[in-house]
Design an enzyme around this catalytic site. Sequence first.
Site, PDB file in Angstrom:
ATOM      1  N   SER A   1       0.808  -1.230   0.000  1.00  0.00           N
ATOM      2  CA  SER A   1       0.000   0.000   0.000  1.00  0.00           C
ATOM      3  C   SER A   1       0.837   1.274   0.000  1.00  0.00           C
ATOM      4  O   SER A   1       0.328   2.335  -0.310  1.00  0.00           O
ATOM      5  CB  SER A   1      -0.909   0.014   1.231  1.00  0.00           C
ATOM      6  OG  SER A   1      -0.139  -0.101   2.404  1.00  0.00           O
TER       7      SER A   1
ATOM      8  N   ASP B   1      -3.797   7.931   8.013  1.00  0.00           N
ATOM      9  CA  ASP B   1      -4.907   7.139   8.548  1.00  0.00           C
ATOM     10  C   ASP B   1      -4.487   6.223   9.694  1.00  0.00           C
ATOM     11  O   ASP B   1      -5.195   5.298  10.042  1.00  0.00           O
ATOM     12  CB  ASP B   1      -5.553   6.311   7.424  1.00  0.00           C
ATOM     13  CG  ASP B   1      -4.564   5.363   6.756  1.00  0.00           C
ATOM     14  OD1 ASP B   1      -3.413   5.254   7.225  1.00  0.00           O
ATOM     15  OD2 ASP B   1      -4.939   4.726   5.749  1.00  0.00           O
TER      16      ASP B   1
ATOM     17  N   HIS C   1      -0.801   4.629   7.102  1.00  0.00           N
ATOM     18  CA  HIS C   1      -0.123   5.218   5.945  1.00  0.00           C
ATOM     19  C   HIS C   1       0.140   6.703   6.171  1.00  0.00           C
ATOM     20  O   HIS C   1      -0.500   7.323   7.020  1.00  0.00           O
ATOM     21  CB  HIS C   1      -0.984   5.007   4.703  1.00  0.00           C
ATOM     22  CG  HIS C   1      -1.413   3.582   4.530  1.00  0.00           C
ATOM     23  ND1 HIS C   1      -2.650   3.130   4.938  1.00  0.00           N
ATOM     24  CD2 HIS C   1      -0.747   2.520   4.049  1.00  0.00           C
ATOM     25  CE1 HIS C   1      -2.734   1.826   4.697  1.00  0.00           C
ATOM     26  NE2 HIS C   1      -1.590   1.431   4.166  1.00  0.00           N
TER      27      HIS C   1
END
Length: 404
Positions: free
Chosen positions: A39, A373, A376
Amino acid sequence: MRVKVQVLLLLPFLVAFELGSCANPPPGQFKSIFNFGNSLSDTGNYLAVGAPAFPFIGQLPYGQTFFNRATGRASDGRLIIDFIAESLGLPFLPPYLKLVEGPFVKTGVDFAVFGATALDAKFFVDRNLGPLLITTDSLSVQLGWFKKWKSSICTTKWECDDYFKTSLFVVGEIGGNDYNVPLLFTSGSSLEQVRSFVPAVIEAIINATSALIEEGAVNLLVPGNLPIGCIPAYLTAYQGSNQTTINPRTGCMDAFNAFSQYHNRLLIRALYRLRKKYPHTRIMYADFYGASIRFYNMPQFFGKGFFLSLNIIKNDTALTMIYAISTSGFSRESLLTACCGGGGGPFNFNPNRVCGAPGSTVCKETTTHVSWDGVHLTDAAYRYMAKGVINGPFTFPPLWFPIL
Ligand SMILES: *[C@@H]1O[C@H](CO)[C@@H](O)[C@H](O)[C@H]1NC(C)=O
Ligand SMILES: *[C@@H]1O[C@H](CO)[C@@H](O)[C@H](O)[C@H]1NC(C)=O
Ligand SMILES: *[C@@H]1O[C@H](CO)[C@@H](O)[C@H](O)[C@H]1NC(C)=O
């Protein structure tokens, strides 16, 4: 001891500065980029398969700062790989899983997948951790996609080698999820137990890097892991635990940062051996740890601000002290709290009400936060990290070199 302090100059000049705004290297050094990872660099692959475990990356506020829409990137804006592409004058990398039906792209492809591990699913299944995997599209699966894609772009070895010699291959960051699975997605594993995973994770990264070299890659950038002891999700999961102590300077958990550094040390050593094995290649290590631990050590240096210069006379020695007063950089108070989250704790991370879920909120000024978040980073943080990797001291050997 008597110290004579004499303020000779107060604000002799005010300099508006932006850290790392040195000139970008000339574009054209690399003509294409191929990226593998998770991610931290997925530009839309996981969303292309519906983002089953984390549908929120398909909705605002994800993407709100730069794209004004959700692209599948796990941030409010761009990722490090986007800044690398920008600095090269290349378009953002399209996600491979959308490319299959889309236009043919010669300037680069992103194979990274949100949640991906360096090790194959079997490793986790064998340890009863299989159900916790977000995706089974591990590094070797991504490599398989690359091989398939490659056959559509070049056929002979000569043709492929000629094309790839001006390509940059980015392998990572990858491995972070191999540790998130036992440490974050479940409780009950100790840091000591998970340490035993590290050599296998490094082997998987080295295997993929070697395989890419065998396919014709010559310029490879392999990033290390981030300081996971500073991540709000980790801080939330382990607050009050006996596994760690909090570093009074940074507020991060020392044992977890030491774990990241252990991973990085093994990776650096393995890359050293790989360079010996393939002397015709340029294998670069990107120090994501160093590029981001700066935020926690000296947040005042990130952001627009002013220099305040003081000359101090101590005995007969003049000392010049330069203070940076940040007006819009990372704030000490928000360094370890997620910008977007469901509250309920000191780090604004709530696994039952994550960013994007009903009831979660977004901070007013995303540029004052490192964490987007809770897992990340923000566009602002990734931008500083990318600058440090592209122009600065955090890539070894440096990313930019004269064309011979
Ligand atoms: C790395 O490659 C070797 C040789 O192909 C293989 O035996 C090994 O299992 C691979 N390791 C990982 C972690 O994938
Ligand atoms: C930490 O706590 C767990 C149980 O809460 C215990 O089993 C473990 O031995 C403790 N570890 C240390 C280093 O004190
Ligand atoms: C500075 O002055 C103090 C006493 O005033 C003295 O003890 C010390 O050695 C001096 N330091 C240097 C570096 O000259």
